[in-house]
Design an enzyme around this catalytic site. Structure first.
Site, PDB file in Angstrom:
ATOM      1  N   LYS A   1      -4.662   7.645   8.467  1.00 31.58           N
ATOM      2  CA  LYS A   1      -3.667   6.571   8.454  1.00 31.58           C
ATOM      3  C   LYS A   1      -3.833   5.702   7.204  1.00 31.58           C
ATOM      4  O   LYS A   1      -2.862   5.384   6.510  1.00 31.58           O
ATOM      5  CB  LYS A   1      -3.802   5.716   9.716  1.00 31.58           C
ATOM      6  CG  LYS A   1      -2.768   4.604   9.825  1.00 31.58           C
ATOM      7  CD  LYS A   1      -3.004   3.750  11.068  1.00 31.58           C
ATOM      8  CE  LYS A   1      -2.796   4.547  12.327  1.00 31.58           C
ATOM      9  NZ  LYS A   1      -2.887   3.691  13.547  1.00 31.58           N
TER      10      LYS A   1
ATOM     11  N   ALA B   1     -15.597   3.890  -1.532  1.00 32.61           N
ATOM     12  CA  ALA B   1     -15.734   4.509  -0.210  1.00 32.61           C
ATOM     13  C   ALA B   1     -16.797   5.601  -0.241  1.00 32.61           C
ATOM     14  O   ALA B   1     -17.643   5.692   0.656  1.00 32.61           O
ATOM     15  CB  ALA B   1     -14.397   5.080   0.255  1.00 32.61           C
TER      16      ALA B   1
ATOM     17  N   GLU C   1      -6.604   5.516  -6.490  1.00 33.68           N
ATOM     18  CA  GLU C   1      -6.027   5.581  -7.834  1.00 33.68           C
ATOM     19  C   GLU C   1      -5.027   6.723  -7.984  1.00 33.68           C
ATOM     20  O   GLU C   1      -3.969   6.569  -8.586  1.00 33.68           O
ATOM     21  CB  GLU C   1      -7.139   5.762  -8.882  1.00 33.68           C
ATOM     22  CG  GLU C   1      -8.284   4.766  -8.790  1.00 33.68           C
ATOM     23  CD  GLU C   1      -7.959   3.409  -9.388  1.00 33.68           C
ATOM     24  OE1 GLU C   1      -6.818   3.197  -9.810  1.00 33.68           O
ATOM     25  OE2 GLU C   1      -8.860   2.560  -9.425  1.00 33.68           O
TER      26      GLU C   1
END
Length: 735
Positions: free
Chosen positions: A630, A507, A701
């Protein structure tokens, strides 16, 4: 300040619903297992029933007379393959079926190809293989420890001096069991050749790596291999490695001249796509009476196969959280006739954290100090304890304080076994969490069209984390568009190269690449505007993308739309690529931070029957800028559930005499069910990270890290019994 960081309002930071959600709930999302091609055959892997030795004979004559069976491949007739390339985090195991050697129970030793999957499965069941067994190395006590070349021993200060200076010392051995990734989606591939061009649909978290590996092994140009992975039925690290099933599918398809689908079975998923290895940790901690750490020693060992290096990383976080002047870490691996280990969610640091954070709890009790207070006194919040550079961000103290307040930690009775609910023993435990920084390089391409829409293309994948959605949000903000105006495509190796979806870096990497692409696109659009445009003469930060066009920030109403700019240049579209551009830590004057967190857990134990229930968990995470709360919350919940499984249930049992996986089905391998998962309160702390161009640090992670230690420490608080081996099982809790 970057483009995304500069915005005070926009799509980034909103809890936008998954843009790929409709495809998933309607069954239109294309997974590799759904692919069907004209003339396609089906393959079934046959696995070894010995742990060491060689295949001496495979009788295929009877099989080839069975209805629908097209071929049986062994080491005697499978295509010869080249060695695979060396790729960081993606090194392939040895090419399959190149010789008759067997290195572990369950290794691929034959491949049956038939018209239907049922015919292939029946033929695989009937195949008869003769072996020449050899003595297998299965006992870790008889294995030879080897260093990990990419993770050298570390020494900071003088640990023996620190040990001598201490008033209180603790030392113990901690272990973790082998866990399997086992995502819901069975892994497999569909391979189709057209001359020297391979079209490959795969369950992978890294299409570019699969392309590179297959091209090298089959001796074709990388441009001749196209890997499709737009959707993945879960990965958790299992999809990072170019496993042998990929070469088997591609090799069979090339030999037979027809498309071949190969899907692993659930029992084969326990053997052939990696696992979190068994680990052992010897930890020593020393502190002054006020709780100040004076020495940390961490020696860790993991089990690995004979053919593939261990992943390691068990000690990578040990010297990075606490400001201890004397730290030593040593990491080794033991090679056995065992299955290939690989990354599994929170690799290395999940196991190492269990050891260090349990030892910190033990030290707190030896000191007579609150476990939270001990951590707060030692957290290195401002500077990295190794480099001495300021952290690019670190909200660990905030995580601890917020979590403690929400959890109600101040009401905790510190005495073990003192808190009860009827006949149940109740315990509270906590742990900190850290997952190291990882910001790989990726490329992304943005195209704007005359109709006011835009396309974003990159080879990165979405393994269920929400990459489709967050990249759409980032692109919408960068271009001043609505998410519905963004057409995003992922998971195709023909698109611009991207890093793997793993390590909590994609990301950040792709957001940075999009920022660079948007800046390059803005420059090209300004050139189209011409010298007489009111947009010219502005400073580099005064022209922004807004409402589908360019405008001067001083006068946002003076907007020129993309459509106008393209029409003036007689163009229907304009594209630009961007790359992840990373600062140098020393030049930037800061140490790149990973994610931080604090975990608080409450357990209740029935001492008569050893039943343990996790009642509640509060988890607070500093993962930098939260692109979509979210989706980030979903990631933390998923990691927390995995942490509960690691703490209480998951353990792959290997028969010590044969090397066979003894519980290789979901009927025998325990995982956390809905009844085992309590209410999980997810909170975030901190703000944008200064090192990451998008301000992000990753949430995939770290969600698991710290959960097992918090639960284990809660068990001690409930029972007064210190358990140092995972998973914590009923027999350990019977009193």
């Amino acid at each position: 300040m970057t483009a995304v960081q500069a915005r005070t309002a926009g799509w980034v930071g909103q809890g936008v619903d998954r843009v790929d959600g409709p495809h998933k709930v309607t069954g239109t999302a294309p997974y590799s297992g759904d692919v069907t091609l004209p003339g396609m055959l089906h393959a079934m892997v046959v696995t070894a029933t010995i742990a060491a030795g060689s295949v001496t004979k495979v009788d295929t004559s009877a099989l080839l007379t069975l209805p629908g069976v097209r071929a049986v491949f062994t080491h005697e007739n499978f295509p010869r393959l080249n060695a695979g390339p060396q790729v960081a985090f993606g090194e392939a195991p040895p090419a399959p079926l190149q010789d008759g050697r067997v290195a572990f129970h369950g290794q691929e030793v034959a491949l049956v190809v038939a018209d239907t999957i049922q015919q292939a499965a029946e033929a695989a069941r009937l195949i008869e293989i003769t072996y020449a067994p050899e003595a297998a190395l299965l006992d870790p006590a008889h294995g030879v420890e080897e260093p990990l070349p990419y993770l050298p021993d570390t020494h900071r200060g003088d640990t023996e001096a620190g040990w001598a200076q201490a008033d209180v010392r603790v030392g113990a051995t901690y272990t973790t069991a082998e866990n399997v990734n086992n995502p819901l989606g069975l892994m497999g591939a569909v391979a189709a050749w057209d001359g020297d061009h391979l079209d490959f649909h795969d369950s992978t978290q890294w299409p570019v790596n699969v392309r590179k590996t297959l091209a090298a092994m089959f001796g074709v140009p990388e441009s001749g291999v196209r890997v499709h992975a737009p959707y993945l039925g879960g990965g958790f690290g299992a999809g990072l490695i170019p496993w042998p099933y990929k070469m088997l599918a591609a090799g069979a398809a090339r030999a037979l001249g027809r498309p071949v689908k190969l899907m692993l079975t659930r029992p084969q998923m326990f053997k052939l796509v990696g696992h979190r290895p068994d680990t052992e940790h010897r930890v020593r901690l020393a502190a002054r009476r006020d709780g100040t750490l004076t020495a940390i020693e961490h020696r860790a060992v993991s089990l690995a196969s004979l053919d593939k290096p261990a992943l390691g990383l068990l000690t990578s976080a040990t010297g990075q959280v606490y400001a201890c002047p004397n730290v030593a870490t040593v990491e080794r691996t033991v090679r056995l006739n065992r299955r290939y280990p690989s990354a599994m969610r929170g690799p290395g640091e999940a196991e190492g954290n269990w050891a260090i954070e349990t030892a910190m709890d033990e030290l707190a009790y030896e000191l007579g100090m609150d476990p939270l207070e001990l951590r707060l006194r030692n957290i290195s919040a401002d500077t990295h304890p190794g480099s001495g550079l300021p952290w690019s961000s670190n909200a660990l103290i905030e995580c601890c304080k917020v979590g403690a307040e929400v959890f109600g930690w101040a009401r905790r009775d510190p005495r073990p076994s003192a808190t009860r609910d009827g006949h149940l023993l109740v315990g509270w435990g906590m742990a900190t969490a850290f997952y190291g920084a990882y910001l790989p390089v990726s490329t992304a391409r943005i195209t704007v069209y005359a109709d006011g829409t835009a396309a974003v293309r990159t080879a990165g994948t979405d393994i269920g984390t929400g990459t489709y959605t967050i990249l759409t949000q980032v692109a919408a903000d960068l271009l001043g568009l609505q998410p519905r105006q963004i057409d995003l495509q992922l998971g195709d190796s023909d698109l611009p190269d991207a890093a793997q979806s793993g390590g909590s870096g994609l990301a950040s990497s792709l957001s940075a690449a999009l920022q660079d692409a948007a800046a390059n696109l803005r420059g090209s659009l300004l050139d189209l505007a011409g010298p007489d445009s009111p947009l010219h003469g502005a400073g580099p930060d005064e022209v922004t993308c807004r409402d589908g066009g360019l405008s001067r920030s001083a006068d946002p109403s003076a907007r020129t739309s993309f459509a106008q700019l393209l029409a003036a240049a007689e163009l229907t579209q304009l594209s630009a690529e961007g790359h992840t551009r990373l600062p140098d830590s020393a030049e930037a004057g800061m140490h790149q931070a990973g994610g931080f967190g604090a975990r608080f857990a409450e357990v209740a134990i029935d001492p008569m029957i050893g039943r343990l229930r996790v009642r509640r968990i509060v988890t607070v995470t500093d993962c930098g800028r939260v692109l979509n709360p979210k989706l980030a919350r979903s990631q933390i919940i998923g990691g927390t559930v995995g942490g509960i499984g690691m703490a209480l249930f998951e353990e792959t049992v290997t028969d010590p005499g044969t090397g066979r996986v003894a519980n290789g089905t979901f009927g025998d391998y325990l995982i956390a069910s809905c009844a085992d998962v309590p209410d999980i309160e997810v909170l975030f702390a901190g703000g944008p990270d200064r090192f990451s161009p998008a301000g992000t640090k990753g949430a995939g992670e770290i969600g698991l890290v710290g959960i097992p230690a918090a639960i284990g420490n809660a068990v001690f608080h409930a029972t007064g019994r210190r358990l140092r081996a995972l998973p914590i099982t009923i027999d350990q809790l019977m009193m």
